[in-house]
Motif scaffolding. Sequence first.
Motif, PDB file in Angstrom:
ATOM      1  N   SER B 154      44.065  49.333  29.732  1.00 57.38           N
ATOM      2  CA  SER B 154      44.492  48.241  30.607  1.00 57.38           C
ATOM      3  C   SER B 154      44.172  46.932  29.915  1.00 57.38           C
ATOM      4  CB  SER B 154      43.749  48.299  31.948  1.00 57.38           C
ATOM      5  OG  SER B 154      43.917  49.566  32.527  1.00 57.38           O
ATOM      6  N   ALA B 155      45.036  45.953  30.103  1.00 56.56           N
ATOM      7  CA  ALA B 155      44.901  44.690  29.376  1.00 56.56           C
ATOM      8  C   ALA B 155      44.817  43.525  30.326  1.00 56.56           C
ATOM      9  CB  ALA B 155      46.106  44.521  28.446  1.00 56.56           C
ATOM     10  N   ILE B 156      44.080  42.505  29.932  1.00 58.64           N
ATOM     11  CA  ILE B 156      43.958  41.293  30.748  1.00 58.64           C
ATOM     12  C   ILE B 156      43.699  40.099  29.836  1.00 58.64           C
ATOM     13  CG2 ILE B 156      41.447  41.531  31.062  1.00 58.64           C
ATOM     14  CD1 ILE B 156      43.905  40.224  33.730  1.00 58.64           C
ATOM     15  N   GLY B 157      44.169  38.943  30.256  1.00 58.40           N
ATOM     16  CA  GLY B 157      43.843  37.729  29.518  1.00 58.40           C
ATOM     17  C   GLY B 157      42.778  36.977  30.289  1.00 58.40           C
ATOM     18  N   VAL B 158      41.635  36.752  29.680  1.00 55.17           N
ATOM     19  CA  VAL B 158      40.604  35.948  30.335  1.00 55.17           C
ATOM     20  C   VAL B 158      40.422  34.686  29.505  1.00 55.17           C
ATOM     21  CG1 VAL B 158      39.398  37.835  31.466  1.00 55.17           C
ATOM     22  CG2 VAL B 158      38.798  37.221  29.115  1.00 55.17           C
ATOM     23  N   GLY B 159      39.580  33.796  29.979  1.00 52.78           N
ATOM     24  CA  GLY B 159      39.390  32.586  29.184  1.00 52.78           C
ATOM     25  C   GLY B 159      38.521  31.565  29.867  1.00 52.78           C
ATOM     26  N   LYS B 160      38.631  30.373  29.332  1.00 52.20           N
ATOM     27  CA  LYS B 160      37.768  29.286  29.806  1.00 52.20           C
ATOM     28  C   LYS B 160      38.629  28.049  29.935  1.00 52.20           C
ATOM     29  CE  LYS B 160      33.716  26.898  28.082  1.00 52.20           C
ATOM     30  NZ  LYS B 160      33.106  26.579  26.806  1.00 52.20           N
ATOM     31  N   ILE B 161      38.619  27.436  31.114  1.00 51.96           N
ATOM     32  CA  ILE B 161      39.344  26.186  31.334  1.00 51.96           C
ATOM     33  C   ILE B 161      38.288  25.098  31.488  1.00 51.96           C
ATOM     34  CG2 ILE B 161      41.127  25.044  32.684  1.00 51.96           C
ATOM     35  CD1 ILE B 161      42.006  27.727  31.534  1.00 51.96           C
ATOM     36  N   ASP B 162      38.213  24.219  30.498  1.00 55.68           N
ATOM     37  CA  ASP B 162      37.103  23.259  30.392  1.00 55.68           C
ATOM     38  C   ASP B 162      35.805  24.060  30.382  1.00 55.68           C
ATOM     39  OD1 ASP B 162      35.416  20.828  32.407  1.00 55.68           O
ATOM     40  OD2 ASP B 162      35.668  20.871  30.221  1.00 55.68           O
ATOM     41  N   LYS B 163      34.983  24.004  31.425  1.00 57.12           N
ATOM     42  CA  LYS B 163      33.732  24.769  31.385  1.00 57.12           C
ATOM     43  C   LYS B 163      33.781  26.013  32.275  1.00 57.12           C
ATOM     44  CE  LYS B 163      30.781  20.616  30.884  1.00 57.12           C
ATOM     45  NZ  LYS B 163      30.874  20.469  29.427  1.00 57.12           N
TER      46      LYS B 163
END
Lengths: 240, 242, 273
Positions: B154-163
């Motif tokens: 299973s795939a997902i895009g995670v990340g950080k927006i500013d902090k």
Amino acid sequence: MVNEKRQIVVPGETIVSGNEYLPGDGAYRDGEDVVAGQYGVLNITEKHVRVIPVSGAYYPRRGNTIIGTIVDITFNGWLIDFGGAQNAFLPVAEVPRYINRNEMREFLDFGEAVVVKVWDVKSRGVDLSMKMRGFGKIEGGMIISVSPNKVPRIIGKEGSMVKIIKDATGCSITVGQNGKVWISGNDADKELATKKIIEFIVAHATIAGLTEKVEKFIGDLGMKVDKVEIVEENTDGGEE
Amino acid sequence: MVTKKGIYTKRNDGRKMDEVRSMTAKVGIVPSADGSASFETGKTKAIAVVRGPRTLHPQHMQNAQTGILRVNYGMMPFSVEDRIRPGPNRRSEEISKVTEWALSSVVDLSGFPNTVVDVFIQIPQADAGTRVAGINAAAMALAHAGIPMKQMVSAIGVGKIDKTLVVDLDKYEDSEFHDAEGSTDIPMVFTSRTKDMALLQLDGKISISEFKEVVGMAKKACEDILKVQMDALKNVGGEDNE
Amino acid sequence: MSNFIIPNLQKEKIEAFLAENKRLDGRKADEYRELVVEDGVSKNSASAVRVKFGKTEVIAGVHLALATPYPDSPNEGTFMTSAELHPMASQQYDIGRPGIESIELARVIDRGIRESGFIDFKGLCIKEGEKVWQVFVDIVAVNDDGNMLDVAGLAALIALGRARMPIYNEKEDKVDGYDEKKGIPLDKDVLSFSMTFHKIGGKIVADVSKEEEAISDFRWTIAMGDNDGEPRITAMQKGKAGVITEEDMETILNLAESKWKSMFPKIREYVFG
């Protein structure tokens, strides 16, 4: 074990836990667990756990009966297309009588269809044989294509399902493990009806109580059904 | 939670920080294929089609010990606002390769020497997370094709927006947010049973502790995604036949 | 492209059935499969539609981009068609450069649209000699179960008919979304759709299946539009090596006329939504 609907498992899913269970085709052991290694219908018989695929390509196995078309003739045999993207080879030594090089086209020509047995599957290709009774050239009739994984349902346990269809329509039916089915009858309507019945079976393949549904479908088409002893539905393995 | 405050306190589309967009999955959408599936997350749509195992040409590419997996990823020209010319490009080639690595980690083609299993992924509509949606669809399509697989992915895009750490970036977060510390995009793929990481890419800036935290968020999100994939595979009904 | 092998017995059976005006899927020789149209496959372009005849499925989308006009037509927009017979749609298609099937498909569809005047090229002009709209129609095959020509052709028309006009922001020289209420400049009266007829075993067949397509002698694609209630031919293409006899021509033209009369009103509805 008669399920409402057969249980479908997904790769990675734990099927059962316990060392008394043995993983068979499509399953593997991970510690105490027996895990699905393929997508398909679950079949547990006396602690033997198998997953029977319900979809996907046909991959030839030794002993399979397949139906194919002659696409090339070489000096020592015939190349046969059986619906996949690879061809299989029927050596001249594997036909019932002696054929010399000049008679090859007369015996089996381009575009003719045959029922053959998969003799060997090597890394360089698939070898066939046509020596046994019941194998050979087929003429007339029509060929329909179904998903190869539905073939056991069309045949039924010990051939019970295909017998129901034959009795009702009067057509000859030969089922190839590669999903090609040859239908031959006396008139076009009977052949079309046979095609429809087979398509009905394929569409309802995962449902239990299929035999009754098929008999009703045949009746709805206006044909008679000889009441056959209803064989238990709890296995997927249809043998020829 | 280690997250510092930063300016991104509310998501652009109102979701919670760890919430995945609504998902739809379907199996058996291309009748002539050996296996096929679609997967949609929010407005991103992906179609995956599997053909094989089949003989691999040219012969010199064959492997006598095992079949090989070959992925071809592409976006339909009208999937994005600025038309993409049909045909391969460098981005699609890279995505094809990382997808192939991710899927190869769970697929077992040792029983099919000298063959290839082709996986075609096409994107009809894009709103970020296209490679991720493609992999989710491809995993279902491979299972549907009866390919031996030890587990799903299973795939997902995670990340950080500013902090702020987020799950499942949409197009605004991925390409239009440029304020303060900008956005960091981290696509990930996890195997379903052993929870190992089969794909990882990162583009932006993040600390080690934030990274570990966002990995945890990704794993959790992948549980939800796996459920959607499994439901689609289990509810095929009688439609997947020729 | 690898060959799709049909055994002789199957060819004979298809022909025997056609002699009785029957087909293997229960249709009559001139009967079309069920048509299904789905809009809004992508909202990121002017339009994207999914069209199916039976199991043959295509997705077509329209994009408009800002461009400079050709020097010899300074007040006209431009138009380009692409068609991808993608390997996901059939075992026979390969990855890589477009095969001749893709090329012929794109060119036939392109000509049909361009030569009929369906797109109002002058209406695509923003500033003469400097800025015009470039219209792209992109067709992607999803599943090939025969008659891709007709399905793709119709998908292209519906994609154009439902395309929304982009909003041009002159100050910043860019596109700012789409006008949901306005279509692209089209001359709706010249709408023309194509039907492909095949000759098999001496009989003329419409909307062929994959098997029928593989064994036919020739195919003849005819595009027709509305000229005061009567069909008017706007494009034609004959394919494959078999020849058309005069009798074939009579039969096919009569069939084309009657099919057009029964199908055109419905097609028109689908195109303009």
